[in-house]
Design a protein around this motif. Structure first.
Motif, PDB file in Angstrom:
ATOM      1  N   LEU A  80       4.232   7.666  -3.438  1.00 58.97           N
ATOM      2  CA  LEU A  80       4.177   8.936  -2.783  1.00 58.97           C
ATOM      3  C   LEU A  80       2.995   9.160  -2.140  1.00 58.97           C
ATOM      4  O   LEU A  80       2.749   9.553  -0.958  1.00 58.97           O
ATOM      5  N   PHE A  81       1.847   8.930  -3.018  1.00 61.29           N
ATOM      6  CA  PHE A  81       0.545   9.346  -2.464  1.00 61.29           C
ATOM      7  C   PHE A  81       0.209   8.470  -1.387  1.00 61.29           C
ATOM      8  O   PHE A  81      -0.326   8.900  -0.285  1.00 61.29           O
ATOM      9  N   ILE A  82       0.668   7.204  -1.263  1.00 60.68           N
ATOM     10  CA  ILE A  82       0.076   6.042  -0.458  1.00 60.68           C
ATOM     11  C   ILE A  82       0.928   6.583   0.934  1.00 60.68           C
ATOM     12  O   ILE A  82       0.282   6.602   2.086  1.00 60.68           O
ATOM     13  N   ILE A  83       2.135   6.787   1.020  1.00 59.19           N
ATOM     14  CA  ILE A  83       3.107   7.137   2.146  1.00 59.19           C
ATOM     15  C   ILE A  83       2.533   8.416   2.740  1.00 59.19           C
ATOM     16  O   ILE A  83       2.184   8.502   4.037  1.00 59.19           O
ATOM     17  N   PHE A 165      -8.777   5.816   2.863  1.00 56.78           N
ATOM     18  CA  PHE A 165      -9.772   4.958   1.892  1.00 56.78           C
ATOM     19  C   PHE A 165      -9.024   4.389   0.833  1.00 56.78           C
ATOM     20  O   PHE A 165      -9.310   3.182   0.437  1.00 56.78           O
ATOM     21  N   GLY A 166      -8.292   5.172   0.215  1.00 56.59           N
ATOM     22  CA  GLY A 166      -7.765   4.738  -1.391  1.00 56.59           C
ATOM     23  C   GLY A 166      -6.771   3.899  -1.246  1.00 56.59           C
ATOM     24  O   GLY A 166      -6.160   3.325  -2.276  1.00 56.59           O
ATOM     25  N   VAL A 167      -6.038   4.055  -0.027  1.00 53.86           N
ATOM     26  CA  VAL A 167      -4.480   3.400   0.105  1.00 53.86           C
ATOM     27  C   VAL A 167      -4.336   1.756  -0.252  1.00 53.86           C
ATOM     28  O   VAL A 167      -3.552   1.349  -1.036  1.00 53.86           O
ATOM     29  N   PRO A 168      -5.433   0.949   0.366  1.00 54.14           N
ATOM     30  CA  PRO A 168      -5.411  -0.371  -0.166  1.00 54.14           C
ATOM     31  C   PRO A 168      -5.435  -0.713  -1.793  1.00 54.14           C
ATOM     32  O   PRO A 168      -4.970  -1.383  -2.353  1.00 54.14           O
ATOM     33  N   PHE A 169      -6.471  -0.053  -2.076  1.00 51.66           N
ATOM     34  CA  PHE A 169      -6.679   0.030  -3.611  1.00 51.66           C
ATOM     35  C   PHE A 169      -5.429   0.422  -4.425  1.00 51.66           C
ATOM     36  O   PHE A 169      -5.351  -0.190  -5.527  1.00 51.66           O
ATOM     37  N   LEU A 170      -4.791   1.574  -4.068  1.00 49.86           N
ATOM     38  CA  LEU A 170      -3.841   1.876  -4.693  1.00 49.86           C
ATOM     39  C   LEU A 170      -2.494   0.844  -4.827  1.00 49.86           C
ATOM     40  O   LEU A 170      -1.673   0.898  -5.650  1.00 49.86           O
ATOM     41  N   PHE A 171      -2.477   0.213  -3.678  1.00 54.01           N
ATOM     42  CA  PHE A 171      -1.392  -0.900  -3.823  1.00 54.01           C
ATOM     43  C   PHE A 171      -1.790  -2.094  -4.813  1.00 54.01           C
ATOM     44  O   PHE A 171      -0.732  -2.488  -5.351  1.00 54.01           O
TER      45      PHE A 171
END
Length: 455
Positions: A80-83, A165-171
């Protein structure tokens, strides 16, 4: 890598990004405000609305995550955070921006609770303080790097790069959590959700937090008083509930009560400091976001160094003593911050920030260890919810105090040069109020020492 150590790494990285989501955006608020034409009050709501949602949902998040599985809930909330982060960079109005912040708050409310509860569930009691200290180090690394990374990204690529910024790391975290961590932790699987208690708590907290931020108006006074009545009703509901969303009886434990009160006062006293310093550097001193972010690195860097040390010491010595010492230093730093103005030297500011960073670095891990260790193992998710709630309620109310002072002294205006003297006056008054709250946190820690010695 051993499963529990990999889990600790995952949760520590998650702690970093939950902090980054708040603090990196804080450093770029002037850029966001300029694009959307936000007033000084609305600027503060960029942070407040996020913290308000986390404060409202942290309590039910403890019961929900324990019922359906800590790992499962964490995975859903990361997705949800990523989206929503991706949607956030596409919005065109301040209302849409705030709506995205609200949904991000929902996801991080659960992540805050589940990550700490998983650590406590995975590590034995004699290693818990060390593990929590490492996890909180992730928080302090986030506090350290957020303004620096946020400032650099904003200065060179714009504020949207900060949100993404955090999206790729959270994947990557989502992949590791799904494939490498086999355990699932549930303790309330056969317990019905306390819907009535959750709704009552949510309504009470929303009314209280919103009313508090407009306490200078008649409506604010009315909503705050109404909220107190509703929260009292919530307490009565929970005392009668067989499976309460939050067991009020835990507060009969003086150790649990004093540590939570100390945490609430500490975050009330200190959270608005970052915003005050950011406004001082960017508005009063005229620095860009990149330079301001580098200077704001000082305090959380001290916290990064001290957090794991304080965590280990809390396994060997009375943790409340460390917490009380930390908040005593915090009181000194706030006293120094109350003198900030246009003529303040950078050396004075940096020394004050070092004292502040050392103080809070000594306080948080020992105080968290007290809270998490004062409940039975099956209730770690509830204790984790208490930690998250005290933190976020304190943070939101700290910003509420700053917003309230702004409303009294400045009014609802854009922060432009003619209003800089009023901005300085507002920040000084807020620091003086926070000194009192720091002192209360010191006394609460000493109460905890006394209660611990008599048990």
């Amino acid at each position: 890598m051993e499963s529990k150590n990999l889990l600790l790494l995952i949760c520590t990285v998650l702690s970093f990004f939950t902090v980054f989501a708040v603090n990196a955006v804080t450093i770029v608020i002037p850029s966001i405000a300029a694009e959307y034409g936000m007033s000084n009050i609305m600027q503060n709501w960029v942070t407040i609305i996020f913290l308000l949602v986390v404060a409202v949902l942290s309590v039910p998040a403890g019961q929900i995550s324990a019922k359906y599985g800590l790992k499962k809930v964490t995975r859903i909330c990361i997705l949800l955070f990523i989206i929503i982060s991706i949607i956030n960079v596409c919005v065109t109005t301040q209302e849409q921006f705030l709506a995205c912040r609200l949904v991000l708050g929902i996801s991080l409310a659960f992540i805050n609770v589940t990550s700490m509860a998983m650590i406590v569930s995975a590590f034995p009691a004699n290693e818990r303080g060390k593990a929590l200290g490492i996890n909180i180090t992730g928080v302090y690394i986030g506090l350290s790097l957020s303004p620096v990374i946020g400032g650099i990204l904003d200065h060179n690529l714009g504020w949207r790069s900060v949100v993404l910024f955090g999206v790729p790391f959270l994947f990557v975290i989502l992949f590791l959590l799904s494939t490498k961590i086999k355990e699932e932790w549930t303790s309330f699987e056969n317990v019905p959700l306390d819907v009535k208690g959750s709704i009552t708590y949510g309504i009470g907290m929303v009314l209280f937090m919103y009313g508090f931020t407009i306490l200078n108006t008649g409506l604010g006074i009315f909503l705050t008083l109404l909220a107190i009545v509703i929260l009292a009703i919530f307490a009565l509901i929970e005392l009668r509930e067989k499976h309460p969303v939050f067991d009020i009886r835990f507060f009969k434990n003086k150790e649990f009560l004093s540590a939570n009160f100390a945490s609430l006062c500490a975050y009330l006293a200190t959270y608005a400091v970052t915003t005050i310093l950011n406004y001082h550097l960017q508005y009063i001193k005229g620095l860009d976001s990149q330079t301001a972010g580098i200077i704001l690195l000082v305090a959380p860097l001290c916290q990064v160094v001290l957090a794991p040390i304080a965590g280990r010491l809390s396994d060997k010595f009375v943790p409340q003593i460390l917490a009380a010492l930390g908040m005593a230093l915090g009181t000194i730093s706030l006293f120094l911050f109350s003198f900030l103005n246009g003529d303040t030297s950078m050396n004075f500011l940096i020394v004050s920030m070092i004292i502040y960073g050392i103080g809070f670095g000594l306080f948080s891990p020992p105080n968290t260890n007290v809270i998490m260790s004062s409940v039975p193992p099956k209730d770690t998710s509830v204790a984790s919810a208490a930690v998250a709630t005290m933190r976020t309620v304190g943070q939101a109310m700290s910003m509420g105090i700053l917003t309230l002072v702004f409303a009294f002294i400045m009014g609802d205006v854009a922060i432009i040069e003619p209003y800089y003297p009023l901005l300085v006056q507002s920040c000084q008054l807020t620091c003086m109020i926070c000194i009192i709250l720091c002192i209360l946190s010191v006394f609460a820690s000493f109460v905890g020492i006394k209660s611990n010695s008599t048990q």
